[in-house]
Design an enzyme around this catalytic site. Structure first.
Site, PDB file in Angstrom:
ATOM      1  N   HIS A  69      12.227  -5.620   9.580  1.00  0.00           N
ATOM      2  CA  HIS A  69      10.938  -5.208  10.150  1.00  0.00           C
ATOM      3  C   HIS A  69      10.990  -5.365  11.657  1.00  0.00           C
ATOM      4  O   HIS A  69      11.562  -6.325  12.171  1.00  0.00           O
ATOM      5  CB  HIS A  69       9.814  -6.070   9.566  1.00  0.00           C
ATOM      6  CG  HIS A  69       8.439  -5.611   9.937  1.00  0.00           C
ATOM      7  ND1 HIS A  69       7.843  -5.951  11.137  1.00  0.00           N
ATOM      8  CD2 HIS A  69       7.536  -4.834   9.284  1.00  0.00           C
ATOM      9  CE1 HIS A  69       6.642  -5.411  11.211  1.00  0.00           C
ATOM     10  NE2 HIS A  69       6.424  -4.732  10.093  1.00  0.00           N
ATOM     11  N   HIS A  89      -4.666  -1.260   7.166  1.00  0.00           N
ATOM     12  CA  HIS A  89      -4.584   0.165   6.840  1.00  0.00           C
ATOM     13  C   HIS A  89      -5.764   0.573   5.964  1.00  0.00           C
ATOM     14  O   HIS A  89      -6.470  -0.262   5.405  1.00  0.00           O
ATOM     15  CB  HIS A  89      -3.285   0.478   6.088  1.00  0.00           C
ATOM     16  CG  HIS A  89      -2.053   0.101   6.841  1.00  0.00           C
ATOM     17  ND1 HIS A  89      -0.806   0.048   6.259  1.00  0.00           N
ATOM     18  CD2 HIS A  89      -1.855  -0.238   8.141  1.00  0.00           C
ATOM     19  CE1 HIS A  89       0.088  -0.312   7.157  1.00  0.00           C
ATOM     20  NE2 HIS A  89      -0.524  -0.497   8.309  1.00  0.00           N
ATOM     21  N   HIS A 103      -0.900 -10.672  15.466  1.00  0.00           N
ATOM     22  CA  HIS A 103      -0.327  -9.543  16.194  1.00  0.00           C
ATOM     23  C   HIS A 103      -0.730  -9.537  17.665  1.00  0.00           C
ATOM     24  O   HIS A 103      -0.759  -8.487  18.301  1.00  0.00           O
ATOM     25  CB  HIS A 103      -0.771  -8.228  15.550  1.00  0.00           C
ATOM     26  CG  HIS A 103      -0.270  -8.013  14.160  1.00  0.00           C
ATOM     27  ND1 HIS A 103      -0.617  -8.815  13.106  1.00  0.00           N
ATOM     28  CD2 HIS A 103       0.558  -7.072  13.644  1.00  0.00           C
ATOM     29  CE1 HIS A 103      -0.031  -8.372  11.990  1.00  0.00           C
ATOM     30  NE2 HIS A 103       0.685  -7.317  12.296  1.00  0.00           N
ATOM     31  N   GLN A 120       3.304   4.725  11.952  1.00  0.00           N
ATOM     32  CA  GLN A 120       4.458   4.186  11.241  1.00  0.00           C
ATOM     33  C   GLN A 120       5.771   4.593  11.919  1.00  0.00           C
ATOM     34  O   GLN A 120       6.761   3.862  11.871  1.00  0.00           O
ATOM     35  CB  GLN A 120       4.446   4.661   9.786  1.00  0.00           C
ATOM     36  CG  GLN A 120       3.306   4.109   8.955  1.00  0.00           C
ATOM     37  CD  GLN A 120       3.373   2.603   8.783  1.00  0.00           C
ATOM     38  OE1 GLN A 120       4.438   2.007   8.847  1.00  0.00           O
ATOM     39  NE2 GLN A 120       2.214   1.984   8.582  1.00  0.00           N
ATOM     40  N   ASP A 157       0.824  -1.205   0.000  1.00  0.00           N
ATOM     41  CA  ASP A 157       0.000   0.000   0.000  1.00  0.00           C
ATOM     42  C   ASP A 157       0.862   1.260   0.000  1.00  0.00           C
ATOM     43  O   ASP A 157       2.087   1.204  -0.084  1.00  0.00           O
ATOM     44  CB  ASP A 157      -1.005  -0.017   1.161  1.00  0.00           C
ATOM     45  CG  ASP A 157      -0.364   0.232   2.521  1.00  0.00           C
ATOM     46  OD1 ASP A 157       0.857   0.455   2.608  1.00  0.00           O
ATOM     47  OD2 ASP A 157      -1.111   0.211   3.527  1.00  0.00           O
ATOM     48  N   ARG A 192       4.262   2.328   1.945  1.00  0.00           N
ATOM     49  CA  ARG A 192       5.517   1.622   1.672  1.00  0.00           C
ATOM     50  C   ARG A 192       6.147   2.162   0.386  1.00  0.00           C
ATOM     51  O   ARG A 192       5.458   2.441  -0.589  1.00  0.00           O
ATOM     52  CB  ARG A 192       5.274   0.121   1.500  1.00  0.00           C
ATOM     53  CG  ARG A 192       4.555  -0.551   2.665  1.00  0.00           C
ATOM     54  CD  ARG A 192       5.407  -0.574   3.913  1.00  0.00           C
ATOM     55  NE  ARG A 192       4.849  -1.472   4.921  1.00  0.00           N
ATOM     56  CZ  ARG A 192       4.041  -1.110   5.908  1.00  0.00           C
ATOM     57  NH1 ARG A 192       3.670   0.161   6.012  1.00  0.00           N
ATOM     58  NH2 ARG A 192       3.598  -1.992   6.782  1.00  0.00           N
TER      59      ARG A 192
END
Length: 426
Positions: A170, A104, A196, A292, A68, A71
């Site tokens: 990450h 998102h 998560h 972010q 998306d 990035r």
């Protein structure tokens, strides 16, 4: 000396004393002389398995997963390269590009045109994945460590499924790219919440640069492998977001090769922790919001001493953002430690709590000061954060307070460089 920070679209200069400062950046690599040729080679001479064209037959439908707008994937190069390889085998009307949003928001048409280019938008169907839309989703089964998996229906029903992404370290999944373009990228909210949950995110192996044994990435891999990817294409980027190398082929061998290259470029040792660490979130599009920017904080946290200061420069033009639950969760407790304790004790996952869990752990162990262009001091206070208008002055004050011999580390590219204390990791 002046150091240029990646901040928004234009960057930001700060002054630091060279006698006390260490600047840590990725090992710089020049962009490939012909980036389209590098992509073409990855599609035709893959790391493992046959070339893409040999995996596709006339009349088949194709789904392509892409990152998306938060990035910096070079979609405008990668997607046309894939479409060129499919040319003459499948019709464009049988191709769908799925924007792997995870949880998102979807991207607007203007954003899609900036991401993919007008020609792709005008000739290929593009769909924003919506993790909350049951009509987009189909049940796949339970995989990994009891993860219930719903995936995007258009992805599952396509004859050919192609992931496209970019690989960088990450902060809890180990590395981006590869299987993450399936889950969480194209998964249901319920699937993402399990991937998560507090136990997985709180595991010490759920961190930068660790894949095998990382409970998050182990399950992400299991989902993608079990549900099937026809071909995978990933790139490694330099600080200018240009393609340095491209890797294609069978998903897991391809991703292993790409992560090895990314690790060599991005992970840098330092001899000891620092009293102050200045970080960014790598500029636009990665620093669009505070959510972010937790990645930049996390990169700094790897090398700040206990009780030290992190200064994070992130433009946050998209605010917290206002969509999702991140802001609400941040404001749900009186302090970072209270937030961390509350989330760690949960048996049910609330959307976006993972980002807050990591942020609260960082803030519980260090002072975090933000520099933003779009969030007020009052906004940041609700997130238990301070704001500075003058990073250089804040760094000088923090060093003075730390006492003689205090040192500062600067990460101009934020999480594009993942520092670690030498000897602290294998």
């Amino acid at each position: 000396m002046k150091v240029r920070l990646a901040y928004g679209r234009s960057g930001l200069d700060i002054d630091v004393d060279p006698r006390t400062a260490t600047v840590v950046e990725p090992v710089h690599h020049e962009a490939a002389p012909d980036q389209s040729a590098v992509l073409r080679a990855a599609l035709r001479d893959p790391v493992a398995g046959p070339p893409l064209r040999e995996r596709v037959r006339p009349g088949q439908t194709v789904a392509i997963s892409a990152c998306d707008g938060t990035r910096p994937q070079p979609r405008h190069l990668m997607i046309p390269a894939v479409l060129d390889e499919l040319d003459g085998i499948v019709r464009l009307e049988d191709v769908v590009i799925l924007v792997a949003t995870g949880t998102h928001r979807g991207n607007s048409e203007a954003e899609l045109r900036a991401m993919f280019g007008d020609e792709v938008v005008d000739t290929v169907r593009i769909v924003n994945h919506d993790a909350r839309d049951a009509g987009q989703l189909t049940w796949m089964g339970t995989y990994g460590k009891d993860v219930p998996v719903w995936l995007n229906r258009a992805w599952v029903e396509a004859d050919v499924r192609i992931t496209t992404g970019f690989v960088e370290p990450h902060f809890f999944a180990g590395f981006s790219g590869g299987p993450k373009l399936v889950a969480p990228g194209l998964a249901a909210l319920e699937t993402v919440l399990v991937l998560h949950d507090a136990a997985r995110i709180g595991d010490p192996r759920a961190t930068w640069g660790v894949i095998h044994g990382n409970p998050v990435h182990d399950d992400v891999r299991a989902i993608a492998e079990a549900t099937g990817v026809t071909f995978a294409l990933d790139v490694v980027l330099n600080r200018d977001k240009d393609i340095v190398a491209a890797f294609g082929g069978d998903l897991l061998p391809m991703h292993a090769a790409a992560t090895a290259a990314a690790k060599r470029m991005a992970m840098r040792p330092v001899p000891a922790p620092f009293d102050v660490v200045v970080t960014t979130n790598s500029g636009f599009p990665l620093d669009q919001n505070l959510y972010q920017a937790v990645k930049g904080m996390s990169a700094a946290y790897q090398v700040v001493r206990p009780g030290g200061t992190i200064v994070c420069a992130a433009e946050c033009r998209d605010g917290f953002p206002d969509h999702g639950s991140y802001r609400e969760v941040l404001a749900s407790a009186a302090s970072p430690q209270a937030l961390f304790d509350d989330i760690s004790a949960r048996t049910e996952t609330v959307p976006d709590q993972w980002q807050v869990q990591i942020q609260a752990r960082i803030q519980s162990g260090s002072r975090v000061v933000m520099h933003t262009g779009f969030l007020s001091d009052a906004d940041l206070a609700t997130a238990h954060l301070e704001q500075t208008r003058d990073i250089s002055a804040t760094v000088a004050e923090a060093l003075a307070a730390a006492g003689p011999g205090a040192r500062v580390c600067v990460l101009p590219e934020g999480p594009q460089t993942i520092p670690y204390v030498d000897g602290a990791r294998s």
